[in-house]
Design a protein around this motif. Structure first.
Motif, PDB file in Angstrom:
ATOM      1  N   LEU A  11       0.842  -1.364  -0.146  1.00 14.09           N
ATOM      2  CA  LEU A  11       0.945  -0.201   0.413  1.00 14.09           C
ATOM      3  C   LEU A  11       0.803   0.901  -0.314  1.00 14.09           C
ATOM      4  N   LYS A  12       0.722   2.286  -1.159  1.00 15.96           N
ATOM      5  CA  LYS A  12       1.888   2.910  -0.569  1.00 15.96           C
ATOM      6  C   LYS A  12       0.999   3.995  -0.522  1.00 15.96           C
ATOM      7  N   GLY A  13       2.015   3.813   1.452  1.00 17.10           N
ATOM      8  CA  GLY A  13       0.990   4.314   2.195  1.00 17.10           C
ATOM      9  C   GLY A  13       2.665   4.595   3.680  1.00 17.10           C
ATOM     10  N   PRO A  14       2.484   5.784   4.598  1.00 17.97           N
ATOM     11  CA  PRO A  14       3.176   5.248   5.588  1.00 17.97           C
ATOM     12  C   PRO A  14       2.412   4.553   6.552  1.00 17.97           C
ATOM     13  N   TRP A  15       3.352   3.741   7.236  1.00 18.58           N
ATOM     14  CA  TRP A  15       2.187   2.490   8.121  1.00 18.58           C
ATOM     15  C   TRP A  15       1.482   2.791   8.441  1.00 18.58           C
ATOM     16  N   GLU A 119      11.853  -1.597   2.111  1.00 23.90           N
ATOM     17  CA  GLU A 119      12.469  -0.584   1.538  1.00 23.90           C
ATOM     18  C   GLU A 119      12.130   0.693   0.940  1.00 23.90           C
ATOM     19  N   ASN A 120      10.714   1.017   1.345  1.00 20.98           N
ATOM     20  CA  ASN A 120      10.906   1.918   1.271  1.00 20.98           C
ATOM     21  C   ASN A 120       9.518   2.592   2.576  1.00 20.98           C
ATOM     22  N   SER A 121      10.098   3.309   3.773  1.00 24.32           N
ATOM     23  CA  SER A 121       9.314   3.107   4.114  1.00 24.32           C
ATOM     24  C   SER A 121       8.148   4.397   4.737  1.00 24.32           C
ATOM     25  N   SER A 122       8.276   4.381   3.464  1.00 25.00           N
ATOM     26  CA  SER A 122       6.449   5.339   3.061  1.00 25.00           C
ATOM     27  C   SER A 122       5.699   4.665   2.393  1.00 25.00           C
ATOM     28  N   GLY A 171     -10.571  -0.439  -2.417  1.00 24.49           N
ATOM     29  CA  GLY A 171     -11.145   0.454  -0.784  1.00 24.49           C
ATOM     30  C   GLY A 171      -9.823   0.578   0.217  1.00 24.49           C
ATOM     31  N   PHE A 172      -9.027  -0.155  -0.038  1.00 23.42           N
ATOM     32  CA  PHE A 172      -7.527   0.568   1.082  1.00 23.42           C
ATOM     33  C   PHE A 172      -7.076   1.810   0.381  1.00 23.42           C
ATOM     34  N   GLU A 173      -6.924   1.753  -1.207  1.00 23.40           N
ATOM     35  CA  GLU A 173      -6.066   2.404  -2.181  1.00 23.40           C
ATOM     36  C   GLU A 173      -7.332   3.996  -2.076  1.00 23.40           C
TER      37      GLU A 173
END
Length: 228
Positions: A11-15, A119-122, A171-173
């Motif tokens: 998912l392209k969003g931070p945790w 690999e990507n914290s974002s 839906g999450f996106e």
């Protein structure tokens, strides 16, 4: 033996944003099968973990061949328990879900782990596992028929679960995009509607062009008929 399913996604969003979006997922354009959600229990443990239990109600459209196994007076809705553990220190969220009715026909158990992408914290990676099983003994006298029915329900349950995973991710996106101030991607319905309208416009233009060509052809034929 039941069916096992494993998928890894991002998912392209931070945790922390994904964690917040998790509680705001419903409603969204991809969750029309989710009817209700209720919090049954919530607590913060001594080690600062958030524990929650929710009850979800979802629709359960069955294939025609499976309808006869549902008594007429039994609801086709599915009641699902969802337990979640949020660990802000390690930045992980683990969820467990399982249906509590229709368990004789089919049980779907799911385990999801949300954690920062190494690999990507974002970004946030999601590991999703599911187990689909069926216990139809007693429905048919023949053992072979019982096994066949169990396999059919397991195959159906796995296919339905995969379809719902796609909806859940979309839906999450959608919710993440709204939280990030972006325009959410168009839903499948919206895309299909636009395609239909475009097809209608194209068909209308083609019809008008055909009428114009036919009119011109008729005009050209009239002088020939007069001198023939």
């Amino acid at each position: 033996m039941g069916k096992y399913f494993l998928t890894l996604s991002v998912l392209k969003g931070p945790w922390d944003q994904v964690f917040a979006a998790f509680w705001q997922r419903y409603p969204n354009p991809y969750s029309k099968h989710v009817l209700t959600e209720d919090i049954l229990h919530r607590e913060v443990t001594e080690d600062q973990k958030l524990l929650s239990r929710r009850l979800l109600t979802k629709t359960n459209r069955m294939p025609r061949w499976a309808e006869r196994f549902f008594p007429a007076n039994v609801s086709h809705s599915v009641y699902i328990l969802e337990d979640s553990i949020v660990d802000p220190l390690n930045r992980t969220m683990t969820t467990f879900t399982w249906n509590i009715n229709h368990a004789r026909l089919m049980v779907v158990e799911e385990r999801c782990v949300y954690r920062e992408n190494p690999e990507n914290s974002s970004w946030t990676e999601v590991k999703r596992e599911a187990w689909v099983s069926s216990n139809l003994f007693g429905v048919s006298r023949a053992v072979q028929s019982q096994l066949l029915l169990a396999v059919l329900f397991q195959e159906f349950g796995l296919a339905r679960f995969k379809s719902n995973v796609t909806k859940s991710t979309k839906g999450f996106e959608y919710v993440l995009a709204k939280m990030q101030g972006e325009a959410p991607s168009k839903t499948l319905v919206e895309t299909a509607k636009e395609a239909t309208e475009k097809a209608k416009e194209t068909a209308l233009a083609a019809t008008e062009k055909a009428k114009d060509l036919a009119s011109k052809a008729a005009t050209q034929k009239k002088p020939q008929q007069q001198y023939g």
